[in-house]
Design an enzyme around this catalytic site. Sequence first.
Site, short mmCIF file in Angstrom:
data_model
loop_
_atom_site.label_atom_id
_atom_site.label_comp_id
_atom_site.label_asym_id
_atom_site.label_seq_id
_atom_site.Cartn_x
_atom_site.Cartn_y
_atom_site.Cartn_z
N SER A 3 31.95 4.89 -23.89
CA SER A 3 32.67 6.10 -24.29
C SER A 3 32.16 7.38 -23.66
CB SER A 3 32.63 6.27 -25.81
OG SER A 3 33.30 5.24 -26.45
N LYS A 41 35.57 10.16 -33.68
CA LYS A 41 35.13 11.10 -32.64
C LYS A 41 35.80 12.46 -32.82
CE LYS A 41 33.86 7.43 -29.58
NZ LYS A 41 34.28 6.46 -28.63
#
Length: 169
Positions: free
Chosen positions: A71, A114
């Site tokens: 990520s 996130k």
Amino acid sequence: YLGSVIEIEAVAFPARNQGQGTIRFNDTAGSMAKDSVFNAASVIRKLTGEDLSNYDLHVNVVGGGRIDGPSAGVAIFLAVLSAIQGRPIPQWLAVTGELSIQGKVRAVGGICEKIYGARQAGLKTILLPAENINDVPAGLKGIEIVPASSVEDIIRYVFSPADVEELVS
């Protein structure tokens, strides 16, 4: 949701001997994050012609955090590009996405977490993979979501128009 922001920083110096530079990265960050550094190096070379072997480069995950997956690829790319070219990155911006060696921004997991973590940290905008746009919660407020499919999309958003023209032309 539980989410947090991981700060990534980088510094680059010309290598003492041309072509014999070193890359240093937190051992605790994880092997997939380390792979992201090498993906970033390939994309930077493809995009700009800059060979990172001409630099002593140190990429640091502040606080020694562990990155569990790819990520941080786009964030690492931006940190390294910023370090070698002296281009500032806005500090109100969060990014996530796997970086392919072709410069594509690939989908990642945990998008809701996130976004929540970025918003809780006071960030105003998050760049995320266009492939993840359907993972963004409906009716989201308090943070701008910007989808990106490639590093060119990222560069166009993050850097000034003059920087973009120099980088992408």
